[in-house]
Design a protein around this motif. Structure first.
Motif, PDB file in Angstrom:
ATOM      1  N   HIS A 168     -52.557  71.400 123.455  1.00  0.00           N
ATOM      2  CA  HIS A 168     -53.777  70.800 123.993  1.00  0.00           C
ATOM      3  C   HIS A 168     -53.664  70.548 125.499  1.00  0.00           C
ATOM      4  N   SER A 181     -51.689  72.103 127.588  1.00  0.00           N
ATOM      5  CA  SER A 181     -51.667  73.399 128.273  1.00  0.00           C
ATOM      6  C   SER A 181     -53.078  73.958 128.441  1.00  0.00           C
ATOM      7  N   TYR A 182     -53.878  73.842 127.374  1.00  0.00           N
ATOM      8  CA  TYR A 182     -55.250  74.362 127.442  1.00  0.00           C
ATOM      9  C   TYR A 182     -56.080  73.583 128.465  1.00  0.00           C
ATOM     10  N   LEU A 183     -55.932  72.254 128.488  1.00  0.00           N
ATOM     11  CA  LEU A 183     -56.693  71.431 129.430  1.00  0.00           C
ATOM     12  C   LEU A 183     -56.286  71.713 130.866  1.00  0.00           C
ATOM     13  N   ARG A 184     -55.004  72.009 131.084  1.00  0.00           N
ATOM     14  CA  ARG A 184     -54.552  72.342 132.441  1.00  0.00           C
ATOM     15  C   ARG A 184     -55.093  73.686 132.893  1.00  0.00           C
ATOM     16  N   GLU A 185     -55.211  74.610 131.942  1.00  0.00           N
ATOM     17  CA  GLU A 185     -55.761  75.923 132.284  1.00  0.00           C
ATOM     18  C   GLU A 185     -57.256  75.858 132.527  1.00  0.00           C
ATOM     19  N   HIS A 186     -57.909  74.816 131.984  1.00  0.00           N
ATOM     20  CA  HIS A 186     -59.362  74.662 132.135  1.00  0.00           C
ATOM     21  C   HIS A 186     -59.687  73.248 132.616  1.00  0.00           C
ATOM     22  N   PRO A 187     -59.379  72.932 133.886  1.00  0.00           N
ATOM     23  CA  PRO A 187     -59.640  71.569 134.402  1.00  0.00           C
ATOM     24  C   PRO A 187     -61.108  71.197 134.409  1.00  0.00           C
ATOM     25  N   GLU A 188     -61.984  72.228 134.295  1.00  0.00           N
ATOM     26  CA  GLU A 188     -63.413  71.932 134.293  1.00  0.00           C
ATOM     27  C   GLU A 188     -63.838  71.140 133.052  1.00  0.00           C
ATOM     28  N   ILE A 189     -63.012  71.170 131.987  1.00  0.00           N
ATOM     29  CA  ILE A 189     -63.355  70.423 130.769  1.00  0.00           C
ATOM     30  C   ILE A 189     -63.369  68.924 131.050  1.00  0.00           C
ATOM     31  N   ARG A 190     -62.272  68.430 131.664  1.00  0.00           N
ATOM     32  CA  ARG A 190     -62.194  67.000 131.963  1.00  0.00           C
ATOM     33  C   ARG A 190     -63.312  66.575 132.909  1.00  0.00           C
ATOM     34  N   HIS A 224     -74.245  79.991 131.955  1.00  0.00           N
ATOM     35  CA  HIS A 224     -73.331  80.840 131.191  1.00  0.00           C
ATOM     36  C   HIS A 224     -74.012  82.161 130.828  1.00  0.00           C
TER      37      HIS A 224
END
Length: 350
Positions: free
Chosen positions: A297, A299-308, A341
């Motif tokens: 989790h 790792s995924y959030l770091r790859e997609h900082p736009e989520i936070r 999108h």
């Protein structure tokens, strides 16, 4: 290559250039004297209201500390988030820091934003220890303009470093001891990423009403130096158990204040824990699976900082607007992202 209007810069600093900025012996000794029992008493979550001088609630500050692991290394995780609105403009700050038992910073992420009518302003700063260096990446976005900077310092010149995250835990520890040693001078990286000094001093006791009861609070003052601006000063007051009761920056119209004593906050119905320790094999499998999922989790959030960023902005707008129909509000909020999108997908197909 950076697609935005960006500026890239790299500055590597040598020890000889920073002789004037050193942490005091007392500050370094304080960090080395921290006991595990003291850290255990610092593991809790607290929440303060952001109030205007007139008493209006403008937002909230929430700080949590917990034990965790980073790359299999035991450490503390501090997460702090403030959000609110100034003159109707949503704004907020988020800090996530991984710290050793003596408050050495392993990794820290800092995000600050203001959503203005014409454009948004966002500042992010990430620092990570890597090969005996502290590597700091800073990015500032003002509308369409993007400015980036990368700075690297040898860890040998950062002895006694205090950051936004570690300073919060440091003051909890000071408050629990009920004493600020003399000459508590640490080093910091200021907003321009230069090494500078930050000092902690005692401002005595004061009384404050919390939840209808007048309490005696212990005061700590923090002053942060800067090479490009005047020093900034905060005064913080704490309860006996280390909870922050009041925080105010000099010159700011906003005061962070505890509205209810932690011991009297309704924690809801008590949960019955699973006694996995009775089956050691099951407990081991549980821990292994838990660590694996957490790593995936993160790792995924770091790859997609736009989520936070996306979820944080949505929650902030939701709490500020307080709509009656939350589902309609969410639908209207995310419709533009759906349209964006779809447009991007058509461009890719073409």
């Amino acid at each position: 290559m950076d697609d935005g209007k960006g500026v890239g810069a790299t500055r590597v600093s040598e020890e000889s250039k920073h002789e004037e900025f050193r942490a005091s012996d007392q500050a370094v000794a304080f960090m080395a004297s921290i006991e595990p029992e003291e850290l255990q008493r610092c593991v809790f979550t607290e929440s303060l209201a952001a109030l205007s001088d007139g008493g209006q609630v403008l937002g909230e500050l929430r700080v949590s500390v917990e034990f965790t692991r980073r790359a299999l290394q035991p450490c503390l995780l501090l997460h702090a988030q403030s959000r609110g609105a100034i003159d109707g403009a949503p704004c907020g700050t988020t800090v996530t820091a991984y710290l050793t038992a003596d408050l050495e910073v392993l990794e820290e992420d800092y995000q600050e934003y203001v959503r203005l009518h014409n454009h948004n302003v966002e500042k992010t700063c990430r620092m990570v220890q890597r090969d005996s260096q502290m590597v700091i990446d800073k990015c500032t976005r003002a509308g369409e303009e993007v400015t980036k900077e990368c700075v690297s310092y040898p860890m040998s010149v950062l002895r006694g470093l205090v950051t936004e995250g570690s300073s919060m835990l440091l003051m909890r520890l000071i408050a629990l001891r009920r004493k600020v040693p003399e000459n508590m001078v640490f080093i910091i990286l200021d907003q321009s990423l230069h090494i500078n000094h930050t000092t902690f001093s005692e401002v005595g006791m004061k009384q404050m009403e919390v939840g209808g009861e007048v309490l005696e609070l212990f005061g700590v003052q923090r002053t942060v130096g800067s090479v490009v601006a005047s020093p900034s000063t905060w005064q913080c007051y704490f309860l006996d158990d280390g909870h922050l009761a009041s925080r105010k920056q000099e010159g700011s119209p906003v005061t962070m204040k505890l509205l209810q004593q932690p011991s009297k906050i309704d924690k809801g119905p008590e949960k019955v824990p699973l006694v996995l320790e009775e089956d050691m094999e099951l407990h081991s499998q549980y821990l292994e699976r838990k660590d694996k999922l957490k790593a995936e989790h993160i790792s995924y959030l770091r790859e997609h900082p736009e989520i936070r960023a996306l979820l944080s902005e949505f929650m902030q707008d939701l709490l500020i607007m307080k709509p009656d129909n939350i589902f309609q509000f969410a639908r209207d909020y995310f419709i533009p992202f759906s349209s964006s999108h779809s447009s991007d997908s058509k461009k890719c197909s073409a």
